[in-house]
Design an enzyme around this catalytic site. Structure first.
Site, PDB file in Angstrom:
ATOM      1  N   LYS A 232       0.843  -1.190   0.000  1.00 36.65           N
ATOM      2  CA  LYS A 232       0.000   0.000   0.000  1.00 36.65           C
ATOM      3  C   LYS A 232       0.884   1.249   0.000  1.00 36.65           C
ATOM      4  O   LYS A 232       1.848   1.336   0.766  1.00 36.65           O
ATOM      5  CB  LYS A 232      -0.880  -0.025   1.255  1.00 36.65           C
ATOM      6  CG  LYS A 232      -1.812   1.160   1.429  1.00 36.65           C
ATOM      7  CD  LYS A 232      -3.121   0.958   0.706  1.00 36.65           C
ATOM      8  CE  LYS A 232      -4.023   2.187   0.850  1.00 36.65           C
ATOM      9  NZ  LYS A 232      -4.974   2.273  -0.277  1.00 36.65           N
TER      10      LYS A 232
ATOM     11  N   HIS B 239       7.595   8.865  10.705  1.00 35.71           N
ATOM     12  CA  HIS B 239       8.433   7.754  11.146  1.00 35.71           C
ATOM     13  C   HIS B 239       8.570   7.864  12.658  1.00 35.71           C
ATOM     14  O   HIS B 239       9.164   8.813  13.164  1.00 35.71           O
ATOM     15  CB  HIS B 239       9.797   7.837  10.460  1.00 35.71           C
ATOM     16  CG  HIS B 239      10.747   6.772  10.891  1.00 35.71           C
ATOM     17  ND1 HIS B 239      11.229   5.803  10.038  1.00 35.71           N
ATOM     18  CD2 HIS B 239      11.304   6.515  12.100  1.00 35.71           C
ATOM     19  CE1 HIS B 239      12.039   5.005  10.708  1.00 35.71           C
ATOM     20  NE2 HIS B 239      12.096   5.425  11.952  1.00 35.71           N
TER      21      HIS B 239
ATOM     22  N   ARG C  51      20.308  -2.919  16.726  1.00 35.25           N
ATOM     23  CA  ARG C  51      21.580  -2.306  17.115  1.00 35.25           C
ATOM     24  C   ARG C  51      21.296  -1.081  17.968  1.00 35.25           C
ATOM     25  O   ARG C  51      20.141  -0.671  18.121  1.00 35.25           O
ATOM     26  CB  ARG C  51      22.329  -1.852  15.858  1.00 35.25           C
ATOM     27  CG  ARG C  51      21.489  -0.881  15.045  1.00 35.25           C
ATOM     28  CD  ARG C  51      22.224  -0.140  13.965  1.00 35.25           C
ATOM     29  NE  ARG C  51      21.421   0.977  13.506  1.00 35.25           N
ATOM     30  CZ  ARG C  51      20.520   0.922  12.523  1.00 35.25           C
ATOM     31  NH1 ARG C  51      20.311  -0.209  11.876  1.00 35.25           N
ATOM     32  NH2 ARG C  51      19.828   1.988  12.189  1.00 35.25           N
TER      33      ARG C  51
END
Lengths: 497, 170, 497, 170
Positions: free
Chosen positions: C201, C208, C292
């Site tokens: 999509k 973010h 990490r």
């Protein structure tokens, strides 16, 4: 609303105030003497005015000139920093008369805080305990003896004209007191025209613990926790921390309330500090109010999250303190080392001149407030405080270790500093255990330990030095070989080849 | 081998640069322990190097015939020297070289930056024969004896290995 | 207990790790390439070993050599930092085989996190929502069309061999999808021998937002709040902050729990980050786990008070996480600007070479993590990240203003940096209002604004430039007057006199 | 008066240094507004000064006859010059000085650091008569006409005020 602040100071504190002004969109006006034309506070402020020659009396204490500059530059407030005019009630009054906001307490309150005898009496009325002793000047030896016997020997005989440890005599019995009184009275009359002596209980192995206070013009008052400043040398603070290892929440609440009572009693407004002595048995005695922003304010900023300069400006604007006592939470631990430009082994003599190079420590939990930059100069005319290194940690031990590493990373070339001394103090088991007192340096022979530590450091660098010396002979000479071609055969040859 | 004493440390140390491994690498012997040196930077008054893989920075303050003042990793250190170098040089170039030996041998690897004699020149012991560059330094190679230059095996710009014959002098 | 850590990295993150090692009394071993012989991480660690030439493949990615150095130096653990080998499961496995503690997740967990398709399926089973689209490779165009129609256009056609925005096609209808599929499949077969396409999509105007996670070997799992990293340029994060302006405590609890479920599903251990996309309607989709320590970890350290590198080491030592989820309190706000060595107007090309001078910002709420020092060089072989400037404030606005002033104070001479760009972003009303998205730079024409801002800055310095030019003619010429005595009459005269 | 145009700013500016107040202080006129300048530091390629009590730091990058590139408070700025200085010099020393005028007049205050002619010397227009030091710069004072030096009113080390007669040349 304050829109433009003249900063009547120099060095790191002027820079500190500029930073908050920038965040608040307030224009900063700085002043400078001949000596400071290349100083950072001149470069970092919006405007900067020359106020006189290097000696403070002609520049940073030149009240008339400073007021003139404030008015002509259009400043609406003056921040005095610490030292210089910060606790001068005449200057505060002069500001008031010229409709300039003095960012600090009123001149009346300043006057009261400055009069230690009067202050002590006010505290008595406010039930704030002070060091046992006379509440008035001791006129004659008989009164002195009465006082001494009621509080118990040993006592200190102090001249009110003294300060910083001068004019103080320790006496252990009636006889010694009689002799000392006669001498001290004579001295005082010779020097000041009158005798002005006090008798005070002598207190061994004391801690210096102070409470940061804020009081707005609407009389809302809070304390912003304590700072322990027991690591001193001749009444000069060297290292400060918050919280104190001997203050738990119960003690903090209790003595914090005493501190609040103390500033209320003198109708204080803005930020101030109530200083206490703490005995080994946990007794606290109020000593005085420091009516200014303290050198060690970053320690409180780090554990409270507050910007204390902003709080000063807000209060000066007439705003309410924007939080309640119960909103404040002490977060982690902070330590400050006052980096002084001084030669520890030359009896702490000031070390001044060109600073060839500076590298500031940084990283997690580290804050450095300084006016140093590479190729700057440290002036002999002013305070030897060149930087304040602060560390924060979730625990005392984390803050301490971060400080130790930041001290190692702090590189200052060209002048002597107190950094090596602080490394020894912070690594000592007594500091680690929180066994602090104002005689810490003497009690634990810190200077001897520093000497030993320096010897060990030298020994640890033995191989480095030997290698460097050998490489020097080998490689350095080659650099000047063009000038020395007439040497012996194979003059630059390597040894083993 | 050089003898040093560090002020404030009650011990005399012996230091010897054992060999050069590459342009910047050396093996050094300090009191009978070998250590690796890797020179990172060098200037007139300072040097940075790795000593057994630990970084060190040294500033040279003052040097006299018997004393060296330096600052090692920020710590001021004073060394007194008992330099036996001259003895060794004397032994090598005087004692062990006989007059009968013809070959002038290079005791270091390097690059020839100047040749100072021609074939058939008359030279005296100690006269400059050529200049080598090695480890960023210039080394004067001098005649090991009185004689006549019979053959020159090098020219400016050429590389010389250790033990190469630089010239034949009879 | 880990006593000696080899740091398989360089630059600011190597220095960051060294600082925590120092506080924990752990010896640090660094590695360096030809290019880094003068780098600070070499100077600041206890030991340092050369591992190869400048290109990363020969040095910082040279697994065999790094393991060799770790073993010969006596290190008992390896910290990979970020980038380089940090998410390389082969390297983690090599460490495990050599009895070296890899400070990060197990090689198996790393493998899983690296396989995005597998990870996506695991998340489906764990009820962690992912971006709508195919869960398997799309073998033929008919399947692609089915997928597209079930999730709705527009969709993205992605090659799994792509990355960082490459190999992605936006399609709006069946027709476009047919064409694009054919092209993409062909491309993929030509380049990689097989077609490996996905349908996903297309999500416009996304944020973010990621959650910092910690999970110990006993499976205790916590999230340490979110970071919003929406300010990006071509999928590279530029500015990060915590908290996110669109995450309240309810959302934090909810998405934090999803993040915890995500790392549990891949049997993760140690510190990691779960990345999410957030739509304008408040929907969160999991995208991947960054296995990490992140570049932007200081943001989380500043609002949590934790030392995340210490937490990594503690977990690697097998210790329990020393706090519960409910112990964590989000304190204030933190912002990070990634200072890159790049020329904004040369299409962000790397700017490398000698750094003539550096002055780091400092003061209340400012933390600078950097490998820069005066006269250092920025190498073209490695990442352009040269410094991470972090600010903390009690509020977002205080943190923001402190950042703006720190950006002004950050002086880097000799190379171009992203500092000017960040000043424009941080001063923009859209940033102030928290209207963030991954297309922030394009959506608000930030580069044009930067151009305007630079013009304004030039205009504001007009008088300074004119003064300098006039003084130059007047005074500078006089400095070389000795060489130019043969000029016209009164060659150095002043204009107005 | 100099005319400047700043690249990217659509305006031509006129700058004039109006007077020197003390060793480091000047009054400057920019587009008809007077400003105070206090020079703090000056080196070959940089200058620090206060402009109406605001600190500024400027680095000089490049200068040609018509362009000046500098960095003002960190901001690179390019100026194009329309330097009318030469015209003024020409007017003062050529145009307005008639050959009949005897007195060589100092147009600046300063200290005499060298006298290059003796009385009764023959000089040509443009010959060096003396060197003055003013505002840390050396200024060559040259003869305004051909003639013979009849009288010298100065000596090395003496102070000269503006409009003082340096020498009489007939």
């Amino acid at each position: 609303m304050i829109k433009k602040i003249l900063i009547a100071n120099r060095g790191e504190i002027a820079l500190r105030i500029i930073k908050t002004c920038n965040v608040l969109n307030i224009k900063s006006v700085s002043i400078y003497s001949d000596e400071d034309v290349n100083s950072l506070h001149v470069k970092k402020s919006h405007e900067s005015y020359y106020v006189g020659n290097a000696p403070p009396a002609q520049s940073y204490l030149n009240q008339k000139k400073i007021i003139e500059v404030a008015l002509s530059s259009g400043a609406d407030a003056i921040h005095p920093g610490y030292g210089f005019l910060s606790e001068n009630s005449d200057f505060a009054e002069l500001c008031e008369k010229n409709n300039l906001i003095f960012i600090g307490p009123s001149s009346n309150s300043l006057k009261l805080c400055g009069d230690k005898m009067k202050c002590k009496k006010i505290m008595k009325d406010a039930d704030v305990p002070t060091v046992p002793g006379s509440f008035d000047l001791v006129k004659d030896v008989e009164t002195a003896l009465d006082n001494a016997n009621s509080i118990g020997y040993p006592v200190l005989l102090k001249s009110v004209f003294g300060g910083g440890g001068r004019g103080i005599r320790l006496v252990n019995n009636d006889n010694e007191l009689r002799n000392a009184f006669e001498l001290a009275a004579k001295e005082s009359i010779t020097a000041f025209g009158k005798s002005a002596l006090l008798v005070e209980k002598f207190l061994p192995k004391i801690r210096h613990i102070e409470f940061q206070l804020a009081r707005d013009q609407q009389s809302n008052t809070v304390h912003i926790f304590e700072r322990e400043c027991s690591i001193q040398r001749r009444h000069q603070k060297l290292i400060e921390l918050s919280p104190s290892p001997v203050v738990n929440q119960k003690v903090r609440d209790e003595i914090g309330q005493l501190a609040i009572n103390a500033v209320k009693a003198v109708e204080y407004s803005n930020l101030g500090t109530a200083e206490f002595l703490r005995l080994d048995d946990g007794t606290f005695y109020f000593i005085e109010i420091n009516a200014r922003l303290q050198v060690e304010h970053p320690v409180t900023e780090l554990v409270s999250g507050l910007d204390l300069v902003k709080l000063q400006i807000d209060i000066a604007n007439g705003e309410n303190i924007p939080f309640k006592q119960s909103d404040l939470k002490l977060n982690g631990c902070a330590i400050e080392c006052r980096i002084n430009a001084e030669s520890t082994f030359l009896d702490f003599a000031p070390s001044t001149g060109l600073v060839n190079d500076v590298i500031l420590p940084s990283g997690p939990g580290i804050r450095t407030d300084t006016y140093l930059y590479p190729q700057c100069t440290v002036s002999p005319f002013y305070d030897s405080l060149i930087a304040k290194l602060n560390s924060w940690g979730q625990s005392f031990d984390q803050a301490r270790k971060r400080m130790v590493n930041a001290l190692i990373d702090f590189h200052i070339l060209g002048i002597d500093t107190s950094i090596s001394l602080y490394k020894v103090i912070l690594n000592s088991k007594e500091f680690i255990n929180g066994d602090l007192s104002t005689d810490f340096l003497d009690r634990f022979n810190i200077l001897n330990r520093l000497k030993d530590s320096m010897k060990n450091e030298t020994a640890s660098k033995q191989d480095v030095a030997l290698t460097a010396a050998a490489l020097h002979s080998l490689l350095y000479n080659s650099k000047i070989s063009n000038d020395h071609k007439q040497n012996t055969n194979w003059d630059h040859r390597m040894y083993g080849l | 081998m050089i003898e040093y004493k560090i002020e404030d440390v009650d011990m005399i140390s012996h230091v010897d640069i054992v060999k050069q491994i590459s342009n910047n690498e050396y093996i050094i012997n300090i009191d009978n322990t070998e250590k690796n040196i890797n020179v990172i930077n060098i200037s007139v008054d300072s040097m940075e190097f790795m000593l057994d893989n630990m970084y060190h920075s040294v500033k040279y303050i003052k040097k006299s015939s018997s004393k060296i003042e330096l600052v090692a990793d920020g710590i001021p250190i004073m060394l007194t020297t008992n330099n036996k170098l001259n003895d060794i040089v004397y032994k090598n170039s005087g004692g062990s070289v006989t007059n009968a030996q013809i070959n002038l041998i290079s005791q270091i690897p390097g690059k020839v930056i100047a040749v100072k004699v021609d074939e058939n020149d008359k030279v005296k012991k100690g006269d400059l024969v050529c200049v080598l560059e090695s480890m960023k330094m210039q080394v004067s190679v001098k005649s090991h004896k009185d004689g006549i230059v019979k053959k020159i095996n090098i020219k400016t710009g050429s590389a010389v290995a250790k033990n190469d014959i630089i010239a034949e002098i009879e």
